[in-house]
Write a protein that holds these residues in place. Structure first.
Motif, PDB file in Angstrom:
ATOM      1  N   ASN A  25     -18.825  18.049  -7.471  1.00 48.33           N
ATOM      2  CA  ASN A  25     -19.103  16.925  -8.378  1.00 48.33           C
ATOM      3  C   ASN A  25     -18.068  15.817  -8.205  1.00 48.33           C
ATOM      4  OD1 ASN A  25     -20.489  15.478 -10.339  1.00 48.33           O
ATOM      5  ND2 ASN A  25     -19.329  16.381 -12.031  1.00 48.33           N
ATOM      6  N   ALA A  26     -17.894  15.383  -6.967  1.00 44.42           N
ATOM      7  CA  ALA A  26     -16.932  14.322  -6.682  1.00 44.42           C
ATOM      8  C   ALA A  26     -17.370  13.010  -7.316  1.00 44.42           C
ATOM      9  CB  ALA A  26     -16.795  14.151  -5.174  1.00 44.42           C
ATOM     10  N   ARG A  27     -16.396  12.217  -7.775  1.00 43.55           N
ATOM     11  CA  ARG A  27     -16.691  10.922  -8.368  1.00 43.55           C
ATOM     12  C   ARG A  27     -15.600   9.917  -7.992  1.00 43.55           C
ATOM     13  NH1 ARG A  27     -16.196  14.928 -11.910  1.00 43.55           N
ATOM     14  NH2 ARG A  27     -14.307  15.057 -13.205  1.00 43.55           N
ATOM     15  N   LEU A  28     -16.018   8.713  -7.754  1.00 40.07           N
ATOM     16  CA  LEU A  28     -15.114   7.646  -7.359  1.00 40.07           C
ATOM     17  C   LEU A  28     -14.348   7.148  -8.580  1.00 40.07           C
ATOM     18  CD1 LEU A  28     -14.383   5.921  -4.837  1.00 40.07           C
ATOM     19  CD2 LEU A  28     -16.121   4.288  -5.618  1.00 40.07           C
ATOM     20  N   LEU A  29     -13.012   7.158  -8.504  1.00 37.79           N
ATOM     21  CA  LEU A  29     -12.188   6.746  -9.635  1.00 37.79           C
ATOM     22  C   LEU A  29     -11.567   5.372  -9.451  1.00 37.79           C
ATOM     23  CD1 LEU A  29     -10.337  10.097 -10.454  1.00 37.79           C
ATOM     24  CD2 LEU A  29     -12.443   9.199 -11.455  1.00 37.79           C
ATOM     25  N   HIS A  30     -11.248   5.021  -8.217  1.00 43.37           N
ATOM     26  CA  HIS A  30     -10.633   3.700  -8.015  1.00 43.37           C
ATOM     27  C   HIS A  30     -10.728   3.291  -6.549  1.00 43.37           C
ATOM     28  CE1 HIS A  30      -7.535   0.480  -8.029  1.00 43.37           C
ATOM     29  NE2 HIS A  30      -7.918   0.343  -9.269  1.00 43.37           N
ATOM     30  N   LEU A  31     -10.924   1.991  -6.327  1.00 40.30           N
ATOM     31  CA  LEU A  31     -10.881   1.380  -5.008  1.00 40.30           C
ATOM     32  C   LEU A  31      -9.852   0.258  -5.030  1.00 40.30           C
ATOM     33  CD1 LEU A  31     -14.635   0.951  -3.993  1.00 40.30           C
ATOM     34  CD2 LEU A  31     -13.016   2.603  -3.075  1.00 40.30           C
ATOM     35  N   ASN A  32      -9.023   0.207  -4.016  1.00 36.06           N
ATOM     36  CA  ASN A  32      -8.060  -0.887  -3.874  1.00 36.06           C
ATOM     37  C   ASN A  32      -8.760  -2.019  -3.126  1.00 36.06           C
ATOM     38  OD1 ASN A  32      -5.902  -2.579  -3.356  1.00 36.06           O
ATOM     39  ND2 ASN A  32      -4.513  -0.935  -2.759  1.00 36.06           N
ATOM     40  N   PRO A  34      -8.577  -5.380  -2.970  1.00 35.13           N
ATOM     41  CA  PRO A  34      -7.869  -6.401  -2.172  1.00 35.13           C
ATOM     42  C   PRO A  34      -7.392  -5.869  -0.826  1.00 35.13           C
ATOM     43  CG  PRO A  34      -7.166  -6.482  -4.463  1.00 35.13           C
ATOM     44  CD  PRO A  34      -7.997  -5.251  -4.322  1.00 35.13           C
ATOM     45  N   LEU A  35      -6.882  -4.651  -0.807  1.00 37.98           N
ATOM     46  CA  LEU A  35      -6.405  -4.084   0.451  1.00 37.98           C
ATOM     47  C   LEU A  35      -7.559  -3.747   1.384  1.00 37.98           C
ATOM     48  CD1 LEU A  35      -4.141  -3.123   2.249  1.00 37.98           C
ATOM     49  CD2 LEU A  35      -4.099  -0.959   0.987  1.00 37.98           C
ATOM     50  N   LEU A  36      -8.652  -3.257   0.836  1.00 42.33           N
ATOM     51  CA  LEU A  36      -9.832  -2.999   1.657  1.00 42.33           C
ATOM     52  C   LEU A  36     -10.286  -4.283   2.353  1.00 42.33           C
ATOM     53  CD1 LEU A  36     -11.817  -0.650  -0.747  1.00 42.33           C
ATOM     54  CD2 LEU A  36     -10.887  -0.004   1.477  1.00 42.33           C
ATOM     55  N   ALA A  37     -10.277  -5.384   1.619  1.00 39.13           N
ATOM     56  CA  ALA A  37     -10.665  -6.663   2.218  1.00 39.13           C
ATOM     57  C   ALA A  37      -9.678  -7.076   3.300  1.00 39.13           C
ATOM     58  CB  ALA A  37     -10.762  -7.737   1.135  1.00 39.13           C
ATOM     59  N   GLU A  38      -8.391  -6.866   3.044  1.00 38.58           N
ATOM     60  CA  GLU A  38      -7.356  -7.229   4.013  1.00 38.58           C
ATOM     61  C   GLU A  38      -7.522  -6.464   5.320  1.00 38.58           C
ATOM     62  OE1 GLU A  38      -2.515  -6.716   4.249  1.00 38.58           O
ATOM     63  OE2 GLU A  38      -3.447  -7.077   2.295  1.00 38.58           O
ATOM     64  N   LEU A  39      -7.978  -5.230   5.216  1.00 38.23           N
ATOM     65  CA  LEU A  39      -8.146  -4.396   6.403  1.00 38.23           C
ATOM     66  C   LEU A  39      -9.511  -4.577   7.074  1.00 38.23           C
ATOM     67  CD1 LEU A  39      -6.552  -1.011   5.221  1.00 38.23           C
ATOM     68  CD2 LEU A  39      -5.471  -2.924   6.413  1.00 38.23           C
ATOM     69  N   GLY A  40     -10.349  -5.413   6.496  1.00 37.77           N
ATOM     70  CA  GLY A  40     -11.675  -5.624   7.066  1.00 37.77           C
ATOM     71  C   GLY A  40     -12.671  -4.552   6.654  1.00 37.77           C
ATOM     72  N   LEU A  41     -12.444  -3.920   5.498  1.00 38.93           N
ATOM     73  CA  LEU A  41     -13.291  -2.821   5.043  1.00 38.93           C
ATOM     74  C   LEU A  41     -14.072  -3.159   3.776  1.00 38.93           C
ATOM     75  CD1 LEU A  41     -10.716   0.068   5.579  1.00 38.93           C
ATOM     76  CD2 LEU A  41     -12.738  -0.409   6.977  1.00 38.93           C
ATOM     77  N   ALA A  42     -14.096  -4.419   3.402  1.00 40.51           N
ATOM     78  CA  ALA A  42     -14.766  -4.800   2.157  1.00 40.51           C
ATOM     79  C   ALA A  42     -16.264  -4.539   2.193  1.00 40.51           C
ATOM     80  CB  ALA A  42     -14.499  -6.269   1.848  1.00 40.51           C
ATOM     81  N   GLY A  43     -16.867  -4.476   3.386  1.00 36.54           N
ATOM     82  CA  GLY A  43     -18.304  -4.271   3.490  1.00 36.54           C
ATOM     83  C   GLY A  43     -18.758  -2.852   3.292  1.00 36.54           C
ATOM     84  N   VAL A  44     -17.813  -1.905   3.221  1.00 37.03           N
ATOM     85  CA  VAL A  44     -18.183  -0.507   2.991  1.00 37.03           C
ATOM     86  C   VAL A  44     -18.530  -0.346   1.513  1.00 37.03           C
ATOM     87  CG1 VAL A  44     -17.436   1.890   3.166  1.00 37.03           C
ATOM     88  CG2 VAL A  44     -16.637   0.214   4.844  1.00 37.03           C
ATOM     89  N   THR A  45     -19.643   0.283   1.216  1.00 36.77           N
ATOM     90  CA  THR A  45     -20.099   0.394  -0.169  1.00 36.77           C
ATOM     91  C   THR A  45     -19.330   1.463  -0.925  1.00 36.77           C
ATOM     92  OG1 THR A  45     -21.783   2.064   0.276  1.00 36.77           O
ATOM     93  CG2 THR A  45     -22.409  -0.253   0.600  1.00 36.77           C
ATOM     94  N   ASP A  46     -19.399   1.380  -2.256  1.00 41.69           N
ATOM     95  CA  ASP A  46     -18.776   2.406  -3.101  1.00 41.69           C
ATOM     96  C   ASP A  46     -19.362   3.781  -2.787  1.00 41.69           C
ATOM     97  OD1 ASP A  46     -17.720   0.109  -4.155  1.00 41.69           O
ATOM     98  OD2 ASP A  46     -18.100   0.646  -6.253  1.00 41.69           O
ATOM     99  N   ALA A  47     -20.675   3.824  -2.588  1.00 38.35           N
ATOM    100  CA  ALA A  47     -21.332   5.098  -2.294  1.00 38.35           C
ATOM    101  C   ALA A  47     -20.827   5.684  -0.980  1.00 38.35           C
ATOM    102  CB  ALA A  47     -22.847   4.908  -2.239  1.00 38.35           C
ATOM    103  N   ASP A  48     -20.578   4.833  -0.004  1.00 39.35           N
ATOM    104  CA  ASP A  48     -20.067   5.320   1.278  1.00 39.35           C
ATOM    105  C   ASP A  48     -18.641   5.851   1.140  1.00 39.35           C
ATOM    106  OD1 ASP A  48     -22.364   4.877   2.736  1.00 39.35           O
ATOM    107  OD2 ASP A  48     -21.762   2.883   3.424  1.00 39.35           O
ATOM    108  N   TRP A  49     -17.835   5.184   0.321  1.00 42.28           N
ATOM    109  CA  TRP A  49     -16.470   5.685   0.129  1.00 42.28           C
ATOM    110  C   TRP A  49     -16.486   7.035  -0.586  1.00 42.28           C
ATOM    111  CZ3 TRP A  49     -13.249   4.189   3.337  1.00 42.28           C
ATOM    112  CH2 TRP A  49     -13.060   2.854   3.693  1.00 42.28           C
ATOM    113  N   LEU A  50     -17.361   7.176  -1.564  1.00 42.95           N
ATOM    114  CA  LEU A  50     -17.474   8.459  -2.251  1.00 42.95           C
ATOM    115  C   LEU A  50     -17.921   9.540  -1.276  1.00 42.95           C
ATOM    116  CD1 LEU A  50     -17.457  10.233  -4.762  1.00 42.95           C
ATOM    117  CD2 LEU A  50     -19.783   9.429  -5.262  1.00 42.95           C
ATOM    118  N   ALA A  51     -18.897   9.223  -0.442  1.00 38.43           N
ATOM    119  CA  ALA A  51     -19.381  10.200   0.526  1.00 38.43           C
ATOM    120  C   ALA A  51     -18.283  10.591   1.505  1.00 38.43           C
ATOM    121  CB  ALA A  51     -20.583   9.631   1.285  1.00 38.43           C
TER     122      ALA A  51
END
Length: 475
Positions: A25-32, A34-51
């Motif tokens: 029962n994993a759940r996403l608690l927080h995404l950084n 600004p840093l994701l955008a800085e690294l070029g990862l802003a396009g990855v969805t919340d669902a993909d990060w949880l997966a």
């Protein structure tokens, strides 16, 4: 995403392919974000990060591996450690051309787990997430936190806790212990390739192993000088937790001091105080000696010795510059070491809050009464009269107006510090399912030097109710 896997592709003998294991029962608690955008990862969805970080479904292009290393732990050599609960998922090529590891902690068992379960718990994951971002905001080199995932997975430590993962990032997670592993496992012939990898990908301005070691000495000295100046104690300065890039790595039982205590120990298993605040500079040198020994068959011995001989110079240079700035001084005077020493002695004698004392010291005017907020921190203001007078006289010789000095001091003395008591309050709430306190503390720590009236309650001295200063290594 622009994932590549240079470490796994070029150094396959330094790692083992491992598939992550899902959390219940994993759940996403927080995404950084600004840093994701800085690294070029802003396009990855919340669902993909949880997966990716909780459900064991790596993103396209990821090739998870566990890195192998050894290390000196509390002075004793452990010949085979490695990523026992962490995986290097891949490396992101950023828009600026940099190469950053995506390293998932708590992903399950690996060939290096030994008797461990390969998991991390929510408690330690929150502490690492907050601390890495807090130190970054304090201008201290560190790994960074990208994603925090919680779960209902039971994890057994001193008590039953819930499992979590942290996706952390840094240009590299290569440690002193990687060189030790190959040097002392009969695989010393691998070390030149490891040096070459670092030179090509992380130190292109350098040309040799000797230059690389000298740079590691400089970076380690600067890092520890910054730790000392801000009152940060790592807690487990084993060689396997020492970054070749000079980053703060592997947050365990760390701690910022509250009342000034030079021999502060934040790890309750460190009964001898090996990694106490006051011992960190010496331990940094000891660890560099172990790295030099691992390099001795591949780097000129005189060059290694010469670089080690510069460690204390680099450390004291950066520390003294940092502390002069924290006291509002721009020039060097011969009696400054005595002024600093007397301040530290008085702080220790009265257990005065280190951070608030330096912050409120900026309120001092060239004449008139001592600032009331500063005096409120001192249990015996009378015993401070001599030092405060000497300090005021020292400021007068600088000749700078108090407003300019105060502004400079406030850019070096944080108002908001990740005190263990604050972290514990956040953890307690998160374990009840309430992430609002986490979000609030996280927001305050992004701007530690700013006046943030909405967070005034987070800039108070050590509370009397919190007694858990020494923490466990278990996470």
């Amino acid at each position: 995403m622009k994932l590549i896997n240079t470490f796994a592709a070029e150094l396959p003998w330094a790692c083992e392919p491992v598939a992550p294991q899902p959390l219940a029962n994993a759940r996403l608690l927080h995404l950084n974000r600004p840093l994701l955008a800085e690294l070029g990862l802003a396009g990855v969805t919340d669902a993909d990060w949880l997966a990716c970080c909780g459900e064991a479904n790596p993103l396209p292009g990821m090739e998870p591996v566990a890195q192998v290393y050894a290390g000196h732990q509390f002075g004793g050599y452990s010949p085979r450690l490695g990523d026992g609960r962490a995986l290097l998922l891949g490396q992101q090529r950023t828009p600026g051309g940099g190469l950053w590891d995506l390293h998932l902690k708590g992903a399950g068992k690996t060939p290096f787990s030994r008797f461990g379960d390969g998991r991390a718990v929510l408690r330690s994951s929150i502490r690492e997430y907050l601390a890495s971002e807090a130190l970054h905001a304090l201008d201290i080199p560190t790994t960074r936190a990208l994603v925090l995932v919680g779960s209902d997975e039971p994890v057994y430590r001193e008590t039953v806790e819930t499992g979590a993962t942290v996706l952390r990032t840094a240009p590299s997670h290569i440690r002193f212990g990687q060189f030790e592993y190959f040097a002392w496992s009969g695989q010393g012939a691998r070390i030149p390739a490891l040096i070459d990898y670092l030179l090509r990908h992380h130190f292109p301005e350098l040309e040799s192993g000797a230059e690389l070691f000298a740079e590691v000495v400089r970076r380690t000295a600067r890092l520890i000088a910054k730790w000392q100046a801000v009152g940060f104690t790592h807690g487990v300065m084993n060689t396997d937790n020492m970054s070749i890039l000079g980053l703060t790595l592997d947050y365990g039982p760390y701690g910022f001091i509250d009342g000034y205590e030079p021999d502060f120990v934040c790890n309750h298993t460190d009964s001898g105080g090996r990694y106490a605040l006051s011992q960190q500079p010496a331990v940094g040198y000891w660890n560099l000696q172990k790295l030099a020994q691992a390099l001795a068959d591949h780097v000129d011995g005189e060059a290694l010795a010469a670089a080690l001989g510069q460690y204390e110079h680099h450390l004291m240079l950066h520390y003294s510059e940092r502390m002069r700035g924290k006291l509002g001084l721009t020039q060097w005077e011969e009696d400054d070491p005595s002024l600093f020493r007397q301040m530290f002695q008085q702080l220790a004698a009265d257990r005065v809050d280190y951070h608030l004392f330096l912050r409120r010291l900026a309120l001092l005017e060239p004449s008139g009464p001592w600032p009331a907020p500063l005096l409120a921190l001192l249990p015996d203001a009378g015993s401070w009269q001599g030092w405060l007078t000497s300090y005021r006289e020292r400021l007068a010789r600088e000749g700078e107006d108090s407003g300019s000095r105060r502004a400079r001091m406030n850019q070096l003395n944080p108002k908001y510090v990740l005190r263990n008591a604050l972290a514990q309050q956040v953890i307690d709430a998160a374990e009840r399912g309430d992430m609002a306190p986490f979000e609030r503390l996280y927001a305050a720590l992004q701007h530690p030097y700013a006046e943030q009236s909405e967070f005034e309650d987070l800039a108070t001295p050590h509370p009397s109710w919190y007694q858990g200063e020494a923490l466990s290594c278990s996470s």
